[in-house]
Design a protein around this motif. Structure first.
Motif, short mmCIF file in Angstrom:
data_model
loop_
_atom_site.label_atom_id
_atom_site.label_comp_id
_atom_site.label_asym_id
_atom_site.label_seq_id
_atom_site.Cartn_x
_atom_site.Cartn_y
_atom_site.Cartn_z
N GLY A 1 2.67 7.34 9.84
CA GLY A 1 3.40 8.20 9.04
C GLY A 1 4.82 8.12 9.49
O GLY A 1 5.70 8.36 8.56
N TRP B 1 0.88 -1.25 -0.11
CA TRP B 1 0.18 -0.06 -0.05
C TRP B 1 0.91 1.39 -0.13
O TRP B 1 0.48 2.34 -0.65
N ASN B 2 1.93 1.24 0.76
CA ASN B 2 2.73 2.31 0.77
C ASN B 2 3.70 2.63 -0.58
O ASN B 2 4.46 3.58 -0.70
N SER B 3 3.77 1.66 -1.39
CA SER B 3 4.28 1.85 -2.71
C SER B 3 3.46 2.18 -3.57
O SER B 3 3.75 2.66 -5.04
N MET B 4 2.22 2.47 -3.42
CA MET B 4 1.06 2.61 -4.21
C MET B 4 0.57 3.88 -4.07
O MET B 4 0.69 4.58 -3.03
N PRO B 5 -0.26 4.52 -4.92
CA PRO B 5 -0.78 5.93 -4.76
C PRO B 5 -2.03 5.75 -3.83
O PRO B 5 -2.83 6.26 -4.28
N ALA B 6 -1.80 5.14 -2.69
CA ALA B 6 -2.87 5.14 -1.62
C ALA B 6 -2.07 5.98 -0.55
O ALA B 6 -1.39 5.43 0.40
N PRO B 7 -2.97 7.20 -0.30
CA PRO B 7 -2.64 8.12 0.88
C PRO B 7 -2.74 7.30 2.20
O PRO B 7 -3.71 6.58 2.32
N LYS B 8 -1.88 7.55 3.29
CA LYS B 8 -1.80 7.23 4.50
C LYS B 8 -3.19 7.21 5.21
O LYS B 8 -3.85 6.35 5.72
#
Lengths: 219, 287
Positions: A215, A67-74
């Protein structure tokens, strides 16, 4: 965010089946708690189990890296976990309705409470409170380490509730003055409004803490 | 031409290991091989580019944008393939893709279906039943289905059989033909990069030893083989590294013309492989 919730539901298909067994088991175990207590306890406990199992699947699949490699905001990753809670509760309530109907039809000697909105809302509040205390630690340290906090949380609640009568055999003197200062709460509706406001505040603080901790994490 | 990826003096400290002020850049339309031994800092560097680790010092720009300030915008344009599977193993690829696709604004189902068909991936089987090669192909299909302009691949071919490796390398070569997509390909299997890389960056103990085009690299270095008696003081200044055996020595030298003249036909000078270059550059003399 809906797709992240959908993913949680897809991953928890086995848990959804197991929920029928858990509801039956807890219905039997919590019969003595009375109508409202039984339903609140079932919704809270099985709902919270969904929260925990959801976290376990993320850890097992090391999905934070995905998820953190994708354009998925935290905020979406974190927010989806909180927004999944009403879905879990709705499902558990549905399961309870099916199980209690089955118990009644098959004349199984287990006493079950009828569903009402007030009690279901209390159950939902129960899951939100437990998840709000759990998620900041989960998002700070991940599932494996947060399990220790989970155990402390669960055993703490159980221990506290069994210790309270011994600690305060009589009502403490400060209780009555405190409640005299609060507006007089009359009826379930007002109680529910106050409880929802309290939980909304708790969830908001919990979400912001989770977001901050997440974050700071490295994957 | 503006670099598609640029790292400047990037620093990251860990206990017992440090990414030590590394800098390199990648131009659009090229494949960069990012080589180094295990534990040299390849994955750490890739995680820093992807913001999976927090940068301590330095600057990372992707598509000319700061990687931290424009993270979401950048990630829309990046495809990634990692060495470990990070997809949910309990889901089928159809379910997984339905969850992933909405995050990409330029997701193209036709491209995705074309790759799934080409790779022969079963849509209705759980990912946990896939072989490592199938998981890697699925990751590649996802990475190529949202019109990514930069592919970041961390050891994508390690642990794969030669047929699957070859298939993945063929696809990368095809992808690069559109001249728009660039690839950062980390690997310790240098033979893969011998085949497809345009540029090579070597990292060792968290320090970049070189970052240059493959042609320049092969112009600069030569492999010399000869009798041990030739290993005199005259040759040593040109030797990057060497190894001796009872039959003679083999070493990597710079300045092929000078060495050729000095040895006067008494030694064999050959074009090295990337593995030779990596080995001698990282281990130094007397391997």
């Amino acid at each position: 965010m809906a797709y992240l919730i959908l993913k949680d539901l897809l991953l928890q298909r086995n848990m959804m089946l197991l929920a029928f067994a858990y509801v039956l088991l807890f219905a039997f175990a919590f019969q003595s708690m009375g109508d409202e207590g039984q339903l609140v306890a079932i919704i809270s406990m099985v709902g919270y189990m969904f929260v925990m199992v959801g976290g376990a699947w993320e850890e097992k699949n090391n999905s934070d890296t995905l998820w953190n490699s994708m354009p998925a905001p935290k905020w979406k990753i974190v927010g989806a976990k909180y927004l999944a809670i009403p879905v879990y509760v709705a499902f558990v309530t549905l399961v309870y309705a099916v199980v209690s109907s089955a118990i009644s039809l098959l004349q199984i000697p287990i006493t079950t409470a009828p569903i009402n909105v007030f009690v279901a809302a209390l159950g939902t509040i129960g899951v939100f409170v437990a998840a709000s205390l759990y998620y900041p630690v989960y998002f700070a340290f991940g599932y494996t380490k947060s399990r220790y906090w989970h155990f402390i949380l669960i055993f703490g609640i159980v221990a506290l509730s069994s210790m309270l009568p011994n600690l305060f055999p009589e009502k403490p003197a400060w209780i009555d003055p405190l409640f005299e200062k609060l507006p007089k709460l009359t009826g379930d509706a007002m109680f529910l409004v106050v409880a929802i406001c309290f939980v909304a505040l708790l969830v908001a603080v919990s979400f912001l803490l989770s977001l901050r901790f997440y974050g700071r994490r490295e994957f | 031409m503006e670099s598609i990826l640029e790292l400047r003096n990037v620093v990251k400290n860990f206990t017992g290991f440090k990414i030590n002020g590394i800098s390199f850049s990648l131009e659009p339309g090229y494949i960069m091989g990012f080589i180094g031994a295990n534990g040299s800092g390849k994955t750490t560097t890739i995680k820093l580019i992807m913001n999976l680790l927090h940068l301590e010092m330095g600057e990372i720009k992707v598509f000319g944008l700061d990687s931290r300030q424009h993270e979401q915008q950048i990630k829309q344009r990046i495809g990634f393939v990692y060495d470990d599977n990070h997809f949910y193993e309990e889901l089928t690829i159809t379910q997984m893709t339905k969850v992933l696709a909405p995050f990409y604004k330029k997701w193209d189902w036709n491209t995705y279906n074309r790759y799934i068909h080409r790779f022969g991936l079963p849509s209705n089987k759980k990912i946990k039943t896939f072989s490592r090669g199938m998981k890697m192909k699925y990751a590649l299909a996802v990475a190529l289905s949202h019109k990514a302009e930069l592919l970041i691949m961390d050891e994508p071919t390690s642990g794969l059989d030669p047929i699957v490796r070859s298939e993945i390398l063929d696809i990368l070569s095809e992808v690069i033909l559109d001249e728009r997509c660039s690839v950062l390909f980390s690997s310790h299997i240098t033979s893969d990069l011998d085949r497809i890389a345009d540029y090579v960056t070597l990292i060792h103990n968290g320090t970049i030893l070189f970052s240059t085009s493959k042609e320049e690299l092969f112009e600069k270095y030569s492999l010399v083989k000869g009798e041990r008696s030739l290993l005199g003081e005259n040759l040593r200044p040109y030797l990057v590294g060497y190894r001796e055996s009872q039959f003679g020595f083999e070493g990597l030298v710079t300045d092929k013309a000078a060495v050729q003249a000095m040895l006067n036909g008494n030694a064999l000078l050959e074009r090295p492989t990337l593995e030779d270059i990596m080995l001698y550059c990282t281990r130094g003399r007397a391997v």
